[in-house]
Design a protein around this motif. Sequence first.
Motif, short mmCIF file in Angstrom:
data_model
loop_
_atom_site.label_atom_id
_atom_site.label_comp_id
_atom_site.label_asym_id
_atom_site.label_seq_id
_atom_site.Cartn_x
_atom_site.Cartn_y
_atom_site.Cartn_z
N TYR A 25 0.85 -1.19 0.00
CA TYR A 25 0.00 0.00 0.00
C TYR A 25 0.89 1.25 0.00
CZ TYR A 25 -3.97 -2.96 1.48
OH TYR A 25 -4.95 -3.92 1.56
N LEU A 26 0.54 2.21 -0.83
CA LEU A 26 1.20 3.51 -0.84
C LEU A 26 0.32 4.47 -0.05
CD1 LEU A 26 3.48 5.37 -1.92
CD2 LEU A 26 2.05 5.75 -3.94
N ILE A 27 0.87 5.09 1.00
CA ILE A 27 0.09 5.95 1.89
C ILE A 27 0.62 7.37 1.82
CG2 ILE A 27 -0.76 6.28 4.24
CD1 ILE A 27 -0.10 3.34 4.79
N LEU A 28 -0.29 8.32 1.57
CA LEU A 28 0.06 9.73 1.44
C LEU A 28 -0.93 10.56 2.24
CD1 LEU A 28 0.35 9.73 -2.46
CD2 LEU A 28 2.25 9.41 -0.86
N ALA A 29 -0.50 11.74 2.65
CA ALA A 29 -1.40 12.62 3.41
C ALA A 29 -1.32 14.04 2.86
CB ALA A 29 -1.03 12.61 4.90
N ASP A 30 -2.42 14.73 2.89
CA ASP A 30 -2.46 16.18 2.70
C ASP A 30 -1.88 16.63 1.35
OD1 ASP A 30 -3.37 17.27 5.52
OD2 ASP A 30 -1.89 15.71 5.91
N LEU A 31 -2.54 16.21 0.27
CA LEU A 31 -2.14 16.72 -1.05
C LEU A 31 -2.63 18.15 -1.26
CD1 LEU A 31 -1.89 13.54 -1.45
CD2 LEU A 31 -2.26 14.02 -3.87
N HIS A 32 -3.81 18.46 -0.76
CA HIS A 32 -4.40 19.80 -0.88
C HIS A 32 -4.49 20.24 -2.35
CE1 HIS A 32 -4.88 20.99 3.36
NE2 HIS A 32 -3.83 20.21 3.57
N LEU A 33 -4.90 19.32 -3.21
CA LEU A 33 -5.12 19.68 -4.61
C LEU A 33 -6.23 20.73 -4.69
CD1 LEU A 33 -5.05 16.07 -6.10
CD2 LEU A 33 -3.22 17.77 -6.21
N GLY A 34 -6.16 21.59 -5.67
CA GLY A 34 -7.17 22.63 -5.85
C GLY A 34 -6.95 23.86 -5.00
N PHE A 72 -5.07 7.79 0.71
CA PHE A 72 -4.90 9.21 1.03
C PHE A 72 -5.44 9.47 2.43
CE2 PHE A 72 -5.71 9.25 -3.67
CZ PHE A 72 -4.43 9.63 -4.07
N LEU A 73 -4.59 9.96 3.32
CA LEU A 73 -5.03 10.24 4.69
C LEU A 73 -5.57 11.66 4.81
CD1 LEU A 73 -2.29 8.52 6.89
CD2 LEU A 73 -4.43 7.60 6.00
N GLY A 74 -6.56 11.97 4.00
CA GLY A 74 -7.30 13.21 4.15
C GLY A 74 -6.69 14.43 3.49
N ASP A 75 -7.53 15.44 3.32
CA ASP A 75 -7.19 16.69 2.65
C ASP A 75 -6.59 16.43 1.28
OD1 ASP A 75 -8.21 17.97 4.83
OD2 ASP A 75 -6.33 18.89 5.48
N LEU A 76 -7.26 15.54 0.56
CA LEU A 76 -6.88 15.28 -0.82
C LEU A 76 -7.14 16.51 -1.67
CD1 LEU A 76 -6.09 13.46 -3.22
CD2 LEU A 76 -8.44 12.59 -3.22
N GLU A 86 -11.67 17.95 -11.38
CA GLU A 86 -12.03 17.19 -12.58
C GLU A 86 -10.77 16.61 -13.25
OE1 GLU A 86 -15.01 16.24 -13.40
OE2 GLU A 86 -15.67 17.33 -11.60
N VAL A 87 -9.69 17.39 -13.23
CA VAL A 87 -8.43 16.88 -13.79
C VAL A 87 -7.96 15.67 -13.01
CG1 VAL A 87 -5.97 17.41 -14.14
CG2 VAL A 87 -7.71 19.11 -14.72
N PHE A 88 -7.98 15.76 -11.68
CA PHE A 88 -7.52 14.65 -10.85
C PHE A 88 -8.47 13.46 -10.94
CE2 PHE A 88 -6.80 12.42 -6.78
CZ PHE A 88 -5.45 12.17 -6.95
N ARG A 89 -9.75 13.74 -11.05
CA ARG A 89 -10.74 12.66 -11.18
C ARG A 89 -10.48 11.83 -12.43
NH1 ARG A 89 -16.75 12.80 -9.94
NH2 ARG A 89 -17.76 11.42 -11.43
N GLY A 105 -10.72 14.21 5.16
CA GLY A 105 -10.11 15.21 6.03
C GLY A 105 -11.01 16.42 6.18
N ASN A 106 -10.59 17.37 6.99
CA ASN A 106 -11.42 18.54 7.24
C ASN A 106 -11.56 19.44 6.02
OD1 ASN A 106 -8.53 18.84 8.18
ND2 ASN A 106 -9.09 21.00 8.15
N HIS A 107 -10.65 19.32 5.05
CA HIS A 107 -10.77 20.11 3.82
C HIS A 107 -11.49 19.36 2.70
CE1 HIS A 107 -8.55 23.84 4.57
NE2 HIS A 107 -7.75 23.13 5.34
N ASP A 108 -11.81 18.10 2.92
CA ASP A 108 -12.51 17.32 1.88
C ASP A 108 -14.00 17.58 1.98
OD1 ASP A 108 -10.22 15.97 0.73
OD2 ASP A 108 -10.10 14.84 2.60
#
Length: 209
Positions: A25-34, A72-76, A86-89, A105-108
């Motif tokens: 599994y690849l685990i990432l957090a807080d990309l904050h795309l957009g 993704f651990l939130g705030d994607l 839409e680009v990421f989708r 996450g709280n920003h999702d």
Amino acid sequence: MVHELLGQRLVLIPEKGIFWADKKYLILADLHLGKAGHFRKSGIPVSDLIHTRDIHLLDQLIARFAPEQVIFLGDLFHSDHNQGWEVFRRWMKSKAPLRFSLVLGNHDVLDARNYRIPNLQVSETLCIPPFHLSHIPEETELYNLAGHIHPAVKLYGKGRQSLRLPCFYFGERNGLLPAFGHFTGTAKINIKKDDAVYAIADKQVVRVN
């Protein structure tokens, strides 16, 4: 750099993610795309290229590690719906049959309809023993891995020089991942004697505590 935790091998990646080798599994957090688009709405000119860089980097990690799932651990996504989502989708759908999981996450804050992607699973938390995965750190029976904090450690050199670096943090019951997104800040964390801390510097992961 490999951190052994509860019998599991966690590969700490200098690009600020974890590859859980035993599960693939690849685990990432807080990309904050957009986030760039969110700033532009407020009249602050920020280019979407910074998010393009993050997606390209994620592409490289997927090619390198060939994970069975990306978590993704939130705030994607940082804010209300904009073209960046839409680009990421479309990018995510193009990666099928690779599976993605989003721990909200709280920003999702997107409407649930936006997350209806065949290879995306969305949940409040995710329990995969021996770990409990969440966005905001929680006290649970299982060892908690989370994001949200954007942890950093301050290192001191001779004289008065100091440098703040993003880090991976592993305490007695909780671990924190650094923010994957480049358009994010950091927060200095308090470190205890027995904590394990790995700083990221010059494209390397180095244990500092």
